[in-house]
Design an enzyme around this catalytic site. Structure first.
Site, PDB file in Angstrom:
ATOM      1  CD  GLN A  89       8.715   2.486  49.200  1.00  0.00           C
ATOM      2  OE1 GLN A  89       8.557   3.670  48.939  1.00  0.00           O
ATOM      3  NE2 GLN A  89       8.341   1.960  50.351  1.00  0.00           N
ATOM      4  CD  GLU A 139       1.953   4.636  -4.198  1.00  0.00           C
ATOM      5  OE1 GLU A 139       2.090   5.841  -4.514  1.00  0.00           O
ATOM      6  OE2 GLU A 139       1.189   3.851  -4.774  1.00  0.00           O
ATOM      7  NE  ARG A 166      -4.539   0.770  10.989  1.00  0.00           N
ATOM      8  CZ  ARG A 166      -5.249   1.661  10.311  1.00  0.00           C
ATOM      9  NH1 ARG A 166      -6.536   1.840  10.585  1.00  0.00           N
ATOM     10  NH2 ARG A 166      -4.690   2.384   9.366  1.00  0.00           N
ATOM     11  CG  LEU A 198      -1.862   1.192   1.386  1.00  0.00           C
ATOM     12  CD1 LEU A 198      -2.903   1.226   0.270  1.00  0.00           C
ATOM     13  CD2 LEU A 198      -2.578   1.174   2.747  1.00  0.00           C
ATOM     14  CD  GLU A 223      -0.116  -3.763   9.835  1.00  0.00           C
ATOM     15  OE1 GLU A 223      -1.343  -3.846   9.951  1.00  0.00           O
ATOM     16  OE2 GLU A 223       0.634  -4.724   9.674  1.00  0.00           O
ATOM     17  N   GLY A 224      -0.545   2.360  10.262  1.00  0.00           N
ATOM     18  CA  GLY A 224      -1.267   3.524  10.778  1.00  0.00           C
ATOM     19  C   GLY A 224      -0.589   4.039  12.028  1.00  0.00           C
ATOM     20  CB  THR A 225       1.238   7.225  12.703  1.00  0.00           C
ATOM     21  OG1 THR A 225       0.122   8.060  12.345  1.00  0.00           O
ATOM     22  CG2 THR A 225       2.216   7.174  11.546  1.00  0.00           C
ATOM     23  N   GLY A 249       1.956   7.788   2.608  1.00  0.00           N
ATOM     24  CA  GLY A 249       1.887   6.923   3.787  1.00  0.00           C
ATOM     25  C   GLY A 249       0.523   7.004   4.435  1.00  0.00           C
TER      26      GLY A 249
HETATM   27  N1  CAA Z   1     -13.196  -0.680   6.797  1.00  0.00           N
HETATM   28  C1  CAA Z   1     -13.920  -0.620   5.649  1.00  0.00           C
HETATM   29  N2  CAA Z   1     -14.072   0.533   4.940  1.00  0.00           N
HETATM   30  C2  CAA Z   1     -13.476   1.638   5.422  1.00  0.00           C
HETATM   31  C3  CAA Z   1     -12.711   1.639   6.616  1.00  0.00           C
HETATM   32  C4  CAA Z   1     -12.589   0.423   7.308  1.00  0.00           C
HETATM   33  N3  CAA Z   1     -11.872   0.336   8.434  1.00  0.00           N
HETATM   34  N4  CAA Z   1     -12.231   2.879   6.827  1.00  0.00           N
HETATM   35  C5  CAA Z   1     -12.688   3.648   5.824  1.00  0.00           C
HETATM   36  N5  CAA Z   1     -13.429   2.894   4.969  1.00  0.00           N
HETATM   37  C6  CAA Z   1     -14.138   3.352   3.778  1.00  0.00           C
HETATM   38  C7  CAA Z   1     -15.096   4.463   4.164  1.00  0.00           C
HETATM   39  O1  CAA Z   1     -16.344   3.935   4.561  1.00  0.00           O
HETATM   40  C8  CAA Z   1     -15.191   5.280   2.903  1.00  0.00           C
HETATM   41  O2  CAA Z   1     -16.115   4.682   2.017  1.00  0.00           O
HETATM   42  P1  CAA Z   1     -17.353   5.560   1.421  1.00  0.00           P
HETATM   43  O3  CAA Z   1     -16.693   6.689   0.662  1.00  0.00           O
HETATM   44  O4  CAA Z   1     -18.087   4.594   0.551  1.00  0.00           O
HETATM   45  O5  CAA Z   1     -18.116   6.042   2.604  1.00  0.00           O
HETATM   46  C9  CAA Z   1     -13.818   5.137   2.278  1.00  0.00           C
HETATM   47  O6  CAA Z   1     -13.233   3.955   2.839  1.00  0.00           O
HETATM   48  C10 CAA Z   1     -12.937   6.343   2.546  1.00  0.00           C
HETATM   49  O7  CAA Z   1     -12.775   6.386   3.947  1.00  0.00           O
HETATM   50  P2  CAA Z   1     -12.332   7.681   4.754  1.00  0.00           P
HETATM   51  O8  CAA Z   1     -13.188   8.828   4.369  1.00  0.00           O
HETATM   52  O9  CAA Z   1     -12.291   7.285   6.182  1.00  0.00           O
HETATM   53  O10 CAA Z   1     -10.894   7.940   4.196  1.00  0.00           O
HETATM   54  P3  CAA Z   1      -9.859   9.036   4.656  1.00  0.00           P
HETATM   55  O11 CAA Z   1      -9.268   9.647   3.477  1.00  0.00           O
HETATM   56  O12 CAA Z   1     -10.484   9.898   5.705  1.00  0.00           O
HETATM   57  O13 CAA Z   1      -8.645   8.183   5.286  1.00  0.00           O
HETATM   58  C11 CAA Z   1      -7.457   7.027   7.004  1.00  0.00           C
HETATM   59  C12 CAA Z   1      -8.795   7.363   6.307  1.00  0.00           C
HETATM   60  C13 CAA Z   1      -7.923   6.387   8.266  1.00  0.00           C
HETATM   61  C14 CAA Z   1      -6.563   8.197   7.292  1.00  0.00           C
HETATM   62  C15 CAA Z   1      -6.703   6.041   6.102  1.00  0.00           C
HETATM   63  O14 CAA Z   1      -6.213   6.656   4.954  1.00  0.00           O
HETATM   64  C16 CAA Z   1      -5.590   5.369   6.854  1.00  0.00           C
HETATM   65  O15 CAA Z   1      -5.849   4.433   7.596  1.00  0.00           O
HETATM   66  N6  CAA Z   1      -4.332   5.826   6.636  1.00  0.00           N
HETATM   67  C17 CAA Z   1      -3.196   5.136   7.201  1.00  0.00           C
HETATM   68  C18 CAA Z   1      -2.672   4.159   6.210  1.00  0.00           C
HETATM   69  C19 CAA Z   1      -1.916   3.071   6.862  1.00  0.00           C
HETATM   70  O16 CAA Z   1      -2.293   2.565   7.927  1.00  0.00           O
HETATM   71  N7  CAA Z   1      -0.872   2.620   6.203  1.00  0.00           N
HETATM   72  C20 CAA Z   1      -0.102   1.527   6.683  1.00  0.00           C
HETATM   73  C21 CAA Z   1       0.405   0.764   5.510  1.00  0.00           C
HETATM   74  S1  CAA Z   1       0.490  -0.939   5.693  1.00  0.00           S
HETATM   75  C22 CAA Z   1       1.934  -1.291   6.440  1.00  0.00           C
HETATM   76  O17 CAA Z   1       2.427  -0.567   7.250  1.00  0.00           O
HETATM   77  C23 CAA Z   1       2.395  -2.591   5.919  1.00  0.00           C
HETATM   78  C24 CAA Z   1       3.620  -3.220   6.320  1.00  0.00           C
HETATM   79  O18 CAA Z   1       4.261  -3.854   5.486  1.00  0.00           O
HETATM   80  C25 CAA Z   1       3.987  -3.295   7.746  1.00  0.00           C
END
Ligand code: CAA
Length: 399
Positions: free
Chosen positions: A294, A142, A258, A140, A378-380, A146
């Protein structure tokens, strides 16, 4: 009062049960024994040598631990989610690098294929992932994207029955050792999140490239890589889910990933307690074991309280997952709290070990280094707070 339900029966219907079932206790013991015998002893040497734990994975596979929550018909052992957390905690207690490898393999890759794959895709990929014959990764992030995961720059262009993927993925755990990559790419930038589609790339057929990254603070024996997608042609049959559903698939995957990170962080915190109690009850200053002072006991008590709170938050999220109920909020709470608690526990553990805690003669400096990334990947911590805050207020402060 006539129409009110009796108080006792309404209390009974909301009983909270903290007891683990015999099956959960038994899988926890199996994982603990395996972690103590097969994972922990080599952790320092693997960390020093940046050695990927492939021998450990080879031994885990026959026990079913590479496909825990995947149903038996697809090669897993069908664990419930609380059991999955128990196993993940034990692995995390022994070595966060192994735990990271597993979290990606199981929680991000296998569980996502299980949820969104067609029957043919599940039959095709899950058994070999669960047996450890192939390692998977999750593409995911890039180089320039992030937290704002809707802004992917990797493109997917349709060409007949295929797609052509172009771009780079960064910080991809398992990237270089993977034979399968779950990759998210933008097919229509005007649609932002709704333009993103998910694809499964098979290294032997789609020949994506990878470049291992070195010099990490922690997780030194796990593999972190850049994925190189230079016009990689992928058949439409390898598309996961519908066109444009990629962002939701990624978010669903992260709810699963997560949870696994949170469970692993509880394991780190527990390891810090174990090491600190062992050290503090034997090391003496001022004529008595330091555990008798302590201020040292306070450090240990803080670790115990936070670790138990984190574990209960993980179990609650797991319970919701087992019941098929929404759990994004509870998963974010568990991930945030457990990651931060593990870091504080590791810091306390170093403090208790004094100068020895600063050297890899004892494992606590590795726990501290390894715990750091839980607050990033996996999300800060900040992203988890924004998710939790959005649930609390109904106001979107993201972006
Ligand atoms: N489950 C299902 N659908 C979801 C969801 C969830 N948990 N969260 C959001 N969605 C859906 C929403 O319902 C929405 O759909 P609709 O438009 O149909 O309503 C759509 O996705 C967009 O959602 P948001 O409006 O919530 O999106 P956003 O732009 O506000 O972003 C965010 C949300 C929480 C910031 C998200 O971008 C995010 O989690 N960012 C962090 C990314 C991340 O964790 N990256 C880690 C990479 S993986 C990694 O680290 C791998 C590794 O190798 C270790």
């Amino acid at each position: 009062m006539d129409g009110d339900p009796p108080l006792v029966s309404s209390l009974n219907s909301t009983t909270v049960d903290f007891d683990l079932s015999p099956e959960q206790q038994s899988i926890r013991k199996l994982a603990k024994d395996f972690a103590d015998k097969e994972i922990a002893p080599g952790a320092r040497e693997r960390d020093r040598g940046e050695t990927f734990p492939k021998d450990v994975l080879r031994k885990m596979a026959p026990l079913g631990l590479l496909g825990g929550p995947v149903p038996e018909k697809y090669g897993g052992i069908g664990l419930d989610f609380v059991s999955h957390a128990l196993v993940t905690e034990e692995v995390g207690r022994a070595d966060s690098s192994v735990r990271t490898t597993l979290s990606v393999q199981i929680s991000l890759v296998e569980m996502t294929i299980l949820k969104f794959g067609t029957e043919e895709q599940k039959q095709r990929w899950l058994p070999s992932l669960c047996k450890g014959e192939i390692i998977g990764c999750f593409g995911l992030t890039e180089p320039e994207v992030g937290s704002d995961a809707t802004k992917l720059r990797t493109t997917a262009k349709r060409d007949g029955d295929s797609w052509v993927l172009r771009g780079r993925k960064m910080w991809i755990s398992n990237g270089s050792v993977s034979k399968l990559a779950l990759v998210f790419a933008q097919g229509d930038p005007s649609k932002e999140a709704k333009g993103i589609t998910a694809f499964v790339l098979e290294r032997d057929r789609q020949s994506y490239g990878s470049q291992a990254l070195h010099g990490k603070l922690g997780l030194r024996s796990s593999d972190s890589s850049e994925l190189i997608l230079d016009d990689v042609r992928v058949p439409d049959a390898n598309r996961l889910g519908e066109i444009g559903d990629g962002f939701k698939i990624a978010m669903t995957a992260l709810d699963s990933g997560r949870y696994s990170v949170a469970a692993g962080a509880v394991g780190v915190a527990q390891a810090c307690i174990d090491a600190s109690v062992q050290y503090a009850t034997t090391r003496k200053t001022f004529g008595k074991p330091i555990a008798g002072h302590q201020l040292v006991q306070e450090l240990i008590a803080d670790m115990v309280v936070e670790t138990e709170a984190a574990r209960l938050l993980v179990w609650r999220a797991g319970d919701l997952k087992d019941k098929g109920r929404p759990n994004t909020r509870e998963t974010s709470i568990a991930k945030l709290y457990a990651s931060e608690a593990a870091q504080r526990a590791a810091d306390n553990a170093i403090q208790i070990h004094g100068g020895y805690g600063f050297s890899d003669e004892f494992p606590v400096e590795r726990y501290w280094r390894d715990a750091r990334v839980n607050r990033l990947y996996e999300g800060t911590t900040q992203i988890q707070k924004l998710i939790i805050g959005r649930f609390a207020t109904g106001i979107d402060a993201i972006g």
